[in-house]
Motif scaffolding. Structure first.
Motif, PDB file in Angstrom:
ATOM      1  N   GLN A 231       6.426  10.283  66.014  1.00 43.61           N
ATOM      2  CA  GLN A 231       6.390   8.823  65.841  1.00 43.61           C
ATOM      3  C   GLN A 231       5.904   8.444  64.447  1.00 43.61           C
ATOM      4  OE1 GLN A 231       5.070   6.572  69.672  1.00 43.61           O
ATOM      5  NE2 GLN A 231       3.694   8.283  69.336  1.00 43.61           N
TER       6      GLN A 231
ATOM      7  N   SER B 297      12.041   8.984  66.875  1.00 44.79           N
ATOM      8  CA  SER B 297      11.737   8.660  68.272  1.00 44.79           C
ATOM      9  C   SER B 297      11.946   9.857  69.190  1.00 44.79           C
ATOM     10  CB  SER B 297      12.606   7.494  68.749  1.00 44.79           C
ATOM     11  OG  SER B 297      13.977   7.872  68.708  1.00 44.79           O
TER      12      SER B 297
ATOM     13  N   SER C 221      12.861  12.251  73.966  1.00 43.83           N
ATOM     14  CA  SER C 221      12.188  11.048  73.515  1.00 43.83           C
ATOM     15  C   SER C 221      11.252  10.576  74.631  1.00 43.83           C
ATOM     16  CB  SER C 221      13.237   9.968  73.211  1.00 43.83           C
ATOM     17  OG  SER C 221      12.624   8.751  72.894  1.00 43.83           O
TER      18      SER C 221
END
Length: 151
Positions: free
Chosen positions: A71, A76, A121
């Motif tokens: 992040q 992501s 993710s």
């Protein structure tokens, strides 16, 4: 001092994996199956899920940290190559305990016949909420672990 990552995995295993496994046994049991057999199968689910979680814990922890640190670089998702045993274990852990229960999403791309890159993710808000419901301050634990060289 308790390990928040271990506590989180234990909570997910207890509240989601074991619960699902035991419901599956109930749903698939035949009407003439003895109750003692059903209960033994449910105990086996607990033992198997607990053993597997212990085995995958290091990969689960590493995967959470990799996703958290990604992040900070604006990504992501993390990419995990199943040809690397450590990355394959991380993918297995994250898919088993996060993707399976909608705390993460995954996709895969074949790299060569029978081998894949997994892109995972994490859905942080739901994961933070489940951690909070277990009494775990996951954002703080991730920040602490990420600030220590070697996590």
């Amino acid at each position: 001092m308790a390990d928040p990552f271990s506590d989180l995995l234990e909570f997910i295993v207890r509240e989601y994996a074991i619960t699902d496994g035991q419901k599956d046994i109930d749903l698939n049991a035949s009407v003439d199956e003895p109750a003692a057999v059903i209960e033994a199968d449910k105990r086996a689910v607990v033992a198997d899920a607990s053993d597997r979680a212990r085995e995958l814990f290091p990969a689960f922890r590493t995967g959470l940290l990799l996703a958290f640190e990604a992040q900070g670089t604006g990504r992501s998702e993390i990419r995990l190559d199943d040809r690397d045993p450590e990355q394959d274990a991380i993918a297995d852990a994250l898919i088993s305990y996060l993707v399976r229960f909608d705390f993460a999403e995954s996709r895969s791309e074949e790299t060569e016949p029978g081998h894949y890159n997994y892109f995972i993710s994490v859905n942080w808000d739901p994961l933070y909420q489940v951690a909070e419901s277990a009494g775990i301050d996951l954002p703080a634990a991730l920040a602490r672990a990420a600030s220590i060289p070697g996590g």
